[in-house]
Design a protein around this motif. Structure first.
Motif, mmCIF file in Angstrom:
data_model
loop_
_atom_site.group_PDB
_atom_site.id
_atom_site.type_symbol
_atom_site.label_atom_id
_atom_site.label_comp_id
_atom_site.label_asym_id
_atom_site.label_seq_id
_atom_site.Cartn_x
_atom_site.Cartn_y
_atom_site.Cartn_z
ATOM 1 N N PRO A 82 0.866 23.384 11.873
ATOM 2 C CA PRO A 82 -0.054 22.136 10.288
ATOM 3 C C PRO A 82 1.216 22.819 9.666
ATOM 4 O O PRO A 82 0.626 22.182 8.870
ATOM 5 C CB PRO A 82 -1.137 23.534 10.633
ATOM 6 N N ASN A 83 1.881 23.735 10.220
ATOM 7 C CA ASN A 83 3.296 23.521 7.906
ATOM 8 C C ASN A 83 4.004 22.632 8.595
ATOM 9 O O ASN A 83 4.554 22.314 9.434
ATOM 10 C CB ASN A 83 3.628 25.075 8.561
ATOM 11 N N VAL A 84 3.641 21.862 7.429
ATOM 12 C CA VAL A 84 4.317 20.131 7.456
ATOM 13 C C VAL A 84 5.054 20.266 6.258
ATOM 14 O O VAL A 84 5.436 20.840 5.398
ATOM 15 C CB VAL A 84 3.149 19.104 7.578
ATOM 16 N N SER A 85 6.368 19.412 5.712
ATOM 17 C CA SER A 85 6.314 18.380 4.356
ATOM 18 C C SER A 85 6.477 17.168 4.519
ATOM 19 O O SER A 85 5.535 16.302 5.822
ATOM 20 C CB SER A 85 8.092 18.655 4.653
ATOM 21 N N ILE A 86 5.657 17.581 3.562
ATOM 22 C CA ILE A 86 5.101 15.769 3.286
ATOM 23 C C ILE A 86 6.242 15.655 1.961
ATOM 24 O O ILE A 86 6.246 15.618 0.731
ATOM 25 C CB ILE A 86 3.826 15.780 2.920
ATOM 26 N N ILE A 119 0.816 -0.759 -0.523
ATOM 27 C CA ILE A 119 0.349 -0.118 -0.184
ATOM 28 C C ILE A 119 0.953 1.095 0.259
ATOM 29 O O ILE A 119 2.081 1.566 0.490
ATOM 30 C CB ILE A 119 -1.138 0.056 1.075
ATOM 31 N N PRO A 120 0.313 2.136 -0.752
ATOM 32 C CA PRO A 120 0.983 3.572 -0.745
ATOM 33 C C PRO A 120 1.487 4.499 0.884
ATOM 34 O O PRO A 120 0.541 4.111 1.837
ATOM 35 C CB PRO A 120 0.205 4.035 -1.610
ATOM 36 N N THR A 121 3.067 4.710 0.275
ATOM 37 C CA THR A 121 2.747 5.599 2.352
ATOM 38 C C THR A 121 3.592 6.978 1.781
ATOM 39 O O THR A 121 4.115 6.669 0.408
ATOM 40 C CB THR A 121 3.835 4.932 3.644
ATOM 41 N N LEU A 122 3.450 7.659 2.772
ATOM 42 C CA LEU A 122 3.973 8.901 1.968
ATOM 43 C C LEU A 122 5.042 9.142 3.787
ATOM 44 O O LEU A 122 4.998 8.869 4.647
ATOM 45 C CB LEU A 122 3.317 10.474 2.147
ATOM 46 N N LEU A 123 5.847 10.654 3.102
ATOM 47 C CA LEU A 123 6.372 11.137 4.927
ATOM 48 C C LEU A 123 5.922 11.611 5.158
ATOM 49 O O LEU A 123 5.928 13.278 4.536
ATOM 50 C CB LEU A 123 8.373 10.962 4.763
ATOM 51 N N LEU A 124 5.865 12.180 6.576
ATOM 52 C CA LEU A 124 4.438 13.662 6.931
ATOM 53 C C LEU A 124 6.530 14.421 7.649
ATOM 54 O O LEU A 124 6.520 13.344 8.535
ATOM 55 C CB LEU A 124 4.118 12.739 7.750
#
Length: 152
Positions: free
Chosen positions: A95-99, A43-48
């Motif tokens: 709430p400012n994040v990088s993905i 399944i797809p994953t992202l990095l947060l």
């Protein structure tokens, strides 16, 4: 925006996943074999990457995701424990994040889905990873659905 790094405080299998993801520029690690955790397979994953609410340091975590209009969805399940995951508490504070989604990197703003949005979005995520329903059944807290909206 917070920078990506290999987490030191998480289990080795998570560190290895994030390390592969980062070292390959997203070519390896995007698809996670969820069968090791009772899931349906790849399944797809992202990095947060969030900013630690106490330390001010960048924190990276891999998360299962789905696309939605204008962004990406993730679930703050922590396996159905009574407490929210640290990454969720971090994004509530900032709430400012990088993905990183495969080979693409975005600055984004994170928000918790409203009550009106949550039902359909939860179903969308549970279709990708059915164990989320079990996680919700074993905790009294309402597990948050988080929308990550890339900044234009």
């Amino acid at each position: 925006m917070p920078e990506f790094s290999v987490p030191t405080q998480l289990p080795d299998w998570v560190k290895n996943h994030v390390s592969r993801y980062l070292e390959s520029g997203g070519a390896d690690g995007h698809m996670w074999d969820s069968a090791i955790a009772g899931g349906p397979g790849p399944i797809p994953t992202l990095l947060l990457a969030t900013t630690g609410r106490s330390t001010g340091q960048a924190r990276t975590v891999p998360l299962i995701y789905s696309k939605t209009e204008g962004g990406f969805l993730v679930i703050a399940s922590r396996g159905g424990t009574p407490q929210h995951p640290d990454w969720y508490l971090n994004l509530l504070a900032d709430p400012n994040v990088s993905i990183r989604v495969a080979t693409d990197v975005y600055d984004a703003t994170a928000r918790t889905a409203s009550a009106d949005e949550r039902g359909a979005l939860w179903q969308q995520m549970a279709a990708i990873y059915p164990p989320y329903n079990g996680y919700q059944a074993r905790t009294e807290r309402e597990i948050p659905v988080v929308i990550l909206e890339p900044v234009q």
